[in-house]
Design a protein around this motif. Structure first.
Motif, PDB file in Angstrom:
ATOM      1  N   MET A  71      -0.547  -0.136   5.329  1.00 44.23           N
ATOM      2  CA  MET A  71      -1.896  -0.208   4.783  1.00 44.23           C
ATOM      3  C   MET A  71      -1.884   0.579   3.480  1.00 44.23           C
ATOM      4  O   MET A  71      -1.352   1.688   3.437  1.00 44.23           O
ATOM      5  N   THR A  72      -2.432  -0.014   2.430  1.00 41.73           N
ATOM      6  CA  THR A  72      -2.509   0.711   1.165  1.00 41.73           C
ATOM      7  C   THR A  72      -3.974   0.899   0.791  1.00 41.73           C
ATOM      8  O   THR A  72      -4.821   0.066   1.109  1.00 41.73           O
ATOM      9  N   SER A  73      -4.237   1.994   0.108  1.00 42.42           N
ATOM     10  CA  SER A  73      -5.613   2.312  -0.269  1.00 42.42           C
ATOM     11  C   SER A  73      -5.629   2.781  -1.716  1.00 42.42           C
ATOM     12  O   SER A  73      -4.777   3.584  -2.121  1.00 42.42           O
ATOM     13  N   THR A  74      -6.590   2.294  -2.487  1.00 40.71           N
ATOM     14  CA  THR A  74      -6.691   2.754  -3.873  1.00 40.71           C
ATOM     15  C   THR A  74      -8.138   2.679  -4.335  1.00 40.71           C
ATOM     16  O   THR A  74      -9.042   2.543  -3.522  1.00 40.71           O
ATOM     17  N   GLY A  75      -8.366   2.797  -5.636  1.00 45.30           N
ATOM     18  CA  GLY A  75      -9.723   2.708  -6.188  1.00 45.30           C
ATOM     19  C   GLY A  75     -10.332   4.075  -6.415  1.00 45.30           C
ATOM     20  O   GLY A  75     -11.015   4.310  -7.398  1.00 45.30           O
ATOM     21  N   SER A  76     -10.098   4.978  -5.487  1.00 43.13           N
ATOM     22  CA  SER A  76     -10.538   6.369  -5.604  1.00 43.13           C
ATOM     23  C   SER A  76      -9.702   7.152  -4.592  1.00 43.13           C
ATOM     24  O   SER A  76      -9.059   6.541  -3.732  1.00 43.13           O
ATOM     25  N   PRO A  77      -9.691   8.466  -4.697  1.00 40.80           N
ATOM     26  CA  PRO A  77      -8.820   9.215  -3.774  1.00 40.80           C
ATOM     27  C   PRO A  77      -9.223   9.011  -2.308  1.00 40.80           C
ATOM     28  O   PRO A  77     -10.410   9.027  -1.976  1.00 40.80           O
ATOM     29  N   LEU A  78      -8.225   8.828  -1.463  1.00 41.37           N
ATOM     30  CA  LEU A  78      -8.485   8.730  -0.025  1.00 41.37           C
ATOM     31  C   LEU A  78      -8.516  10.160   0.519  1.00 41.37           C
ATOM     32  O   LEU A  78      -7.530  10.895   0.417  1.00 41.37           O
ATOM     33  N   VAL A  79      -9.652  10.526   1.101  1.00 43.47           N
ATOM     34  CA  VAL A  79      -9.812  11.919   1.560  1.00 43.47           C
ATOM     35  C   VAL A  79      -9.038  12.119   2.867  1.00 43.47           C
ATOM     36  O   VAL A  79      -8.742  11.153   3.575  1.00 43.47           O
ATOM     37  N   PRO A  80      -8.689  13.360   3.195  1.00 36.99           N
ATOM     38  CA  PRO A  80      -7.922  13.612   4.417  1.00 36.99           C
ATOM     39  C   PRO A  80      -8.563  12.984   5.654  1.00 36.99           C
ATOM     40  O   PRO A  80      -7.873  12.452   6.526  1.00 36.99           O
ATOM     41  N   GLU A  81      -9.898  13.021   5.720  1.00 38.73           N
ATOM     42  CA  GLU A  81     -10.569  12.446   6.886  1.00 38.73           C
ATOM     43  C   GLU A  81     -10.386  10.934   6.928  1.00 38.73           C
ATOM     44  O   GLU A  81     -10.435  10.325   8.001  1.00 38.73           O
ATOM     45  N   GLY A  82     -10.183  10.304   5.772  1.00 39.91           N
ATOM     46  CA  GLY A  82      -9.889   8.868   5.719  1.00 39.91           C
ATOM     47  C   GLY A  82      -8.516   8.584   6.331  1.00 39.91           C
ATOM     48  O   GLY A  82      -8.319   7.595   7.028  1.00 39.91           O
ATOM     49  N   PHE A  83      -7.567   9.475   6.065  1.00 34.14           N
ATOM     50  CA  PHE A  83      -6.246   9.345   6.695  1.00 34.14           C
ATOM     51  C   PHE A  83      -6.399   9.437   8.217  1.00 34.14           C
ATOM     52  O   PHE A  83      -5.824   8.635   8.960  1.00 34.14           O
ATOM     53  N   ASP A  84      -7.176  10.423   8.667  1.00 33.60           N
ATOM     54  CA  ASP A  84      -7.369  10.588  10.123  1.00 33.60           C
ATOM     55  C   ASP A  84      -7.962   9.320  10.716  1.00 33.60           C
ATOM     56  O   ASP A  84      -7.536   8.852  11.768  1.00 33.60           O
ATOM     57  N   GLN A 111       2.415   2.644   8.101  1.00 30.86           N
ATOM     58  CA  GLN A 111       2.626   3.427   6.879  1.00 30.86           C
ATOM     59  C   GLN A 111       1.337   3.338   6.075  1.00 30.86           C
ATOM     60  O   GLN A 111       0.970   2.255   5.607  1.00 30.86           O
ATOM     61  N   LEU A 112       0.644   4.451   5.962  1.00 32.26           N
ATOM     62  CA  LEU A 112      -0.593   4.479   5.174  1.00 32.26           C
ATOM     63  C   LEU A 112      -0.248   5.020   3.794  1.00 32.26           C
ATOM     64  O   LEU A 112       0.041   6.206   3.637  1.00 32.26           O
ATOM     65  N   ALA A 113      -0.267   4.129   2.819  1.00 35.16           N
ATOM     66  CA  ALA A 113       0.111   4.533   1.466  1.00 35.16           C
ATOM     67  C   ALA A 113      -1.119   4.537   0.583  1.00 35.16           C
ATOM     68  O   ALA A 113      -1.652   3.479   0.248  1.00 35.16           O
ATOM     69  N   SER A 114      -1.577   5.731   0.254  1.00 34.66           N
ATOM     70  CA  SER A 114      -2.601   5.839  -0.770  1.00 34.66           C
ATOM     71  C   SER A 114      -1.834   5.655  -2.086  1.00 34.66           C
ATOM     72  O   SER A 114      -0.741   6.211  -2.252  1.00 34.66           O
ATOM     73  N   ILE A 115      -2.356   4.839  -2.991  1.00 34.93           N
ATOM     74  CA  ILE A 115      -1.594   4.513  -4.202  1.00 34.93           C
ATOM     75  C   ILE A 115      -2.491   4.702  -5.423  1.00 34.93           C
ATOM     76  O   ILE A 115      -3.702   4.513  -5.340  1.00 34.93           O
ATOM     77  N   SER A 116      -1.898   5.054  -6.556  1.00 32.85           N
ATOM     78  CA  SER A 116      -2.743   5.277  -7.733  1.00 32.85           C
ATOM     79  C   SER A 116      -1.985   5.066  -9.046  1.00 32.85           C
ATOM     80  O   SER A 116      -0.832   5.446  -9.181  1.00 32.85           O
ATOM     81  N   GLY A 117      -2.684   4.458  -9.943  1.00 29.77           N
ATOM     82  CA  GLY A 117      -2.142   4.156 -11.275  1.00 29.77           C
ATOM     83  C   GLY A 117      -3.302   3.502 -12.012  1.00 29.77           C
ATOM     84  O   GLY A 117      -4.233   4.166 -12.382  1.00 29.77           O
ATOM     85  N   GLY A 118      -3.267   2.168 -12.115  1.00 31.65           N
ATOM     86  CA  GLY A 118      -4.454   1.487 -12.630  1.00 31.65           C
ATOM     87  C   GLY A 118      -4.163   0.424 -13.658  1.00 31.65           C
ATOM     88  O   GLY A 118      -3.011   0.028 -13.887  1.00 31.65           O
ATOM     89  N   THR A 119      -5.249  -0.022 -14.283  1.00 32.22           N
ATOM     90  CA  THR A 119      -5.206  -1.103 -15.259  1.00 32.22           C
ATOM     91  C   THR A 119      -4.237  -0.806 -16.408  1.00 32.22           C
ATOM     92  O   THR A 119      -3.563  -1.710 -16.901  1.00 32.22           O
ATOM     93  N   ASP A 120      -4.192   0.446 -16.824  1.00 33.94           N
ATOM     94  CA  ASP A 120      -3.368   0.816 -17.982  1.00 33.94           C
ATOM     95  C   ASP A 120      -1.901   0.471 -17.770  1.00 33.94           C
ATOM     96  O   ASP A 120      -1.174   0.250 -18.728  1.00 33.94           O
ATOM     97  N   ILE A 121      -1.453   0.493 -16.519  1.00 35.84           N
ATOM     98  CA  ILE A 121      -0.031   0.214 -16.269  1.00 35.84           C
ATOM     99  C   ILE A 121       0.116  -0.940 -15.285  1.00 35.84           C
ATOM    100  O   ILE A 121       1.219  -1.224 -14.832  1.00 35.84           O
ATOM    101  N   VAL A 122      -0.974  -1.591 -14.940  1.00 33.71           N
ATOM    102  CA  VAL A 122      -1.059  -2.711 -13.980  1.00 33.71           C
ATOM    103  C   VAL A 122      -0.219  -2.422 -12.719  1.00 33.71           C
ATOM    104  O   VAL A 122       0.336  -3.328 -12.098  1.00 33.71           O
ATOM    105  N   SER A 123      -0.170  -1.168 -12.348  1.00 37.62           N
ATOM    106  CA  SER A 123       0.660  -0.754 -11.210  1.00 37.62           C
ATOM    107  C   SER A 123       0.353   0.705 -10.900  1.00 37.62           C
ATOM    108  O   SER A 123      -0.759   1.157 -11.155  1.00 37.62           O
ATOM    109  N   CYS A 124       1.346   1.431 -10.386  1.00 30.74           N
ATOM    110  CA  CYS A 124       1.081   2.774  -9.868  1.00 30.74           C
ATOM    111  C   CYS A 124       2.021   3.824 -10.470  1.00 30.74           C
ATOM    112  O   CYS A 124       3.178   3.540 -10.752  1.00 30.74           O
ATOM    113  N   PHE A 125       1.516   5.026 -10.593  1.00 35.05           N
ATOM    114  CA  PHE A 125       2.384   6.166 -10.879  1.00 35.05           C
ATOM    115  C   PHE A 125       2.860   6.799  -9.569  1.00 35.05           C
ATOM    116  O   PHE A 125       3.954   7.335  -9.495  1.00 35.05           O
TER     117      PHE A 125
END
Ligand SMILES: CC(=O)CC(=O)O
Length: 657
Positions: free
Chosen positions: A395-408, A419-433
């Protein structure tokens, strides 16, 4: 992080061994005589040996194309130390669609659910045939390398077919979702001057059908470069399109008879593929141009190595085609996955539809947003007890930070072995850092790892790399999915100003973050929204994390208000139905923030609002609210999904004293 690290999940040894990243690591060790055995060592090698790493991604990902033959072999990186300016595979030629359409036959290439109204599936052979027909029609209309094809479309198969057909010809693709208003579309497509526009006549949202023919008519009339408007019937089988200038129905445009040969024009690796748009709340959207090869390599890496998307997988992301996660999802075809497309409200009709979809279609990747997970949590949903979800591995999550309680919540109420993968990057790189690591643990509240090949660090204000301290997310070395340029920015001034002004030669992403001792990342919010009361930097997510745990608060937005020579923290809350903001609730909110964060985080003012303004891709807009509160104009309200929400924030008497 003040919390003690808590491990929530770890892959079994069997699962670890079966991942593609494990196979990749073996391949690296065999080819380069290294002894890499864990993610951190692989990451270090990947950023220290970028040429070898990205060539290995090319080979492992089975990229179809020609690396080029410069002097002494294919050049893999030219001007590698220049940022901007470095060029990966400067002599290579590839075609994006050719790489995505590597399969054929009866298997599903795409499944589509339009809420509970439409269910369809298309085989690889059907998709190839439609792409061949559409490409031939586009070519007949004069579309060729570098020309723009624009789409005003839902997240449906014809949109993917449109992108594949355009890029098979070497043309450049750009899309907006049908909830955009006329001005919003013109602000975007007006700048890039498309030759062909593909649009639906209507779409579904939350059980309603919305007719957009008037909007398409107005948009088409104001885009003088558009020679043809191809209308895809969605809500109606045979819509009347006589009012739309230069319009042809999709089926007529594709034509009948024998399917033409599917041809792919190989293009220079660093030629344009996509034009994406910044959310644009600070002015007319910037047109960010992404390259063909860089996007392809990065997405192959992110799908295969970081998300473990395997051939035959069934990959889903909840997105519209006005958000970069659409482009990211569609590249799943290159990893030989079936795309599970969904358009509409994720909660229609009873909140279960995405989980129903997961079970009905054997979803393996469930991609969503932190806001969706928060909403499930607040709504007391328990998919674990109502759905099977046995096929879902990630499961991947993005858009805004996933809070610890969201992980729970995910581990307690969706699935334990995931595998819960919070992911982050965005439009600037059309992908993730920063994103997932399929062979390592998930720690509560942390994004698992920095992306392979991405020299990400956290820098303090003195420009020193820090761990366990908050600072700016930077990338110190060039990477293939950097934008190739901004449209209409001939001297690159806008491009340099966007990322390289803070530290020349270093990409500064504008996220306020912390690298943990485990090599994970915590995101505290956008740097430009950081609150500065008394000179102390506070990330907005530090406050959301506390206040949104209260059942009375559905959502919140916080800003710093200039006040008596300092800044005071002002918190806006959207409350659950039937709840009013009385003194007791204000005290409870403040207490929660004081104990969960620090006394410095406690807002000076807490105000109730009926709605929180957000962009069309669901991001709350702190800067727009800050401007409204300070009586400054908000530029480009067209970028917002609910611009009327801003009215409530204007001239609040509570903020005058
Ligand atoms: C990957 C992302 O960062 C997506 C987004 O939040 O825009």
């Amino acid at each position: 992080m003040t919390d003690e690290a808590i491990k929530l999940w770890e892959p079994s040894e069997d699962r670890r061994r079966a991942t593609q990243i494990a196979a990749f690591m073996d391949a690296v060790n065999a080819r380069f005589h290294t002894e890499i055995s864990d993610y951190d060592a692989l990451w270090r090698w990947s950023v220290d040996n970028r040429e070898d790493f990205w060539e290995q991604v090319w080979d492992f990902g089975g990229v179809i194309g020609d690396k080029g033959t410069g002097e002494g072999g294919a050049r893999r990186l030219a001007d590698g130390d220049a940022m901007p300016g470095a060029k990966f595979f400067p002599d290579a030629r590839v075609n994006f669609a050719e790489n995505l359409l590597r399969r054929d036959g009866d298997g599903d290439a795409m499944v589509f659910w339009g809420e509970d109204k439409v269910k369809r599936r298309l085989s690889w052979a059907e998709v190839r045939a439609s792409v061949a027909r559409l490409a031939a029609a586009l070519k007949a209309d004069g579309v060729g390398p570098g020309d723009r094809v624009a789409a005003y479309m839902p997240n449906m198969p014809e949109t993917v077919v449109g992108m594949l057909a355009a890029t098979s010809l070497g043309a450049v693709w750009s899309s907006c979702s049908p909830d955009f208003g006329i001005q919003g579309v013109l602000d975007r497509f007006g700048q890039i001057e498309p030759t062909v526009l593909i649009a639906v006549e209507g779409y579904y949202y939350a059980g309603k059908s919305l007719d957009i023919r008037d909007k398409v008519t107005a948009v088409a009339a104001q885009l003088p470069t558009v020679k043809r408007v191809v209308v895809v019937p969605y809500v109606n089988e045979a819509p009347d399109i006589s009012g739309i200038e230069k319009a042809t129905l999709w089926a007529d445009y594709l034509g009948g008879g024998p399917v033409p040969d599917l041809e792919f024009t190989r293009m220079p690796f660093n030629d344009p593929l996509y034009i994406m748009f910044s959310s644009g709340t600070t002015g007319v959207p910037k047109c960010i141009v992404h390259g063909i090869g860089g996007t392809l390599l990065q997405h192959l890496k992110e799908h295969k190595l970081q998300t473990d998307v395997r051939p035959g997988d069934r990959a889903f992301y909840f997105t519209t085609c006005g958000w970069m996660m659409w482009n990211w999802l569609v590249s799943g075809l290159a990893a030989e996955a079936t795309l599970l497309l969904y358009d509409g409200s994720p909660f229609h009709p009873d909140g279960n539809i995405l989980f129903d979809y997961a079970d009905a279609e054997g979803m393996t990747l469930f991609g969503t947003s932190a806001k969706y997970i928060d909403a499930l949590n607040k709504g007391g949903m328990d998919p674990k007890s109502t759905h099977d979800l046995s096929t879902v591995r990630t499961m991947t999550s993005t858009g805004s930070p996933l809070v610890p309680e969201g992980f729970d919540y995910v581990y307690e109420h969706i699935k334990e072995d995931i595998q819960l993968a919070s992911i982050s990057g965005g439009t600037d790189i059309v992908s993730c850092f920063v994103l997932g690591n399929p062979i390592g643990p998930v720690w509560r509240g942390e994004i698992q790892k920095r992306g392979l090949g991405m020299a990400v660090e956290v820098w303090n204000e003195a420009g020193q790399a820090v761990v366990g301290e908050k600072g700016e997310l930077v990338c110190t070395k060039a990477f293939p999915c950097m934008p190739i340029y901004f449209w209409n920015d001939p001297d690159g001034a806008k491009f340099r100003a966007a990322y390289f002004e803070t530290w020349p030669g270093v990409w500064c992403h504008g996220d306020y973050v912390e690298l943990t001792p485990r090599g994970g990342m915590v995101i505290y919010g956008r740097s430009d929204a950081v609150l500065n009361p008394g000179g102390v930097r506070i990330g907005t997510a530090e406050i959301y994390r506390q206040v949104e745990q209260l059942p009375e608060v559905l959502e919140s937005l916080v800003i710093g208000q200039d006040w008596q020579g300092d800044v005071r923290v002002v918190l806006f809350v959207r409350l659950a139905e039937g709840v009013t903001l009385d003194d007791d609730l204000v005290a409870k909110i403040k207490q929660r923030i004081r104990t969960g964060a620090t006394p410095r985080h406690v807002p000076a003012k807490v105000l109730a609002v009926g709605d929180i303004p957000r962009t069309k891709s669901g991001k709350i807009v702190e800067l727009a609210v800050r401007n409204v509160v300070h009586g400054r104009p908000v530029k480009n309200v067209e970028a917002l999904a609910n611009p009327e929400a801003l009215d409530e924030y204007r001239d609040r008497v509570e903020l005058a004293g």
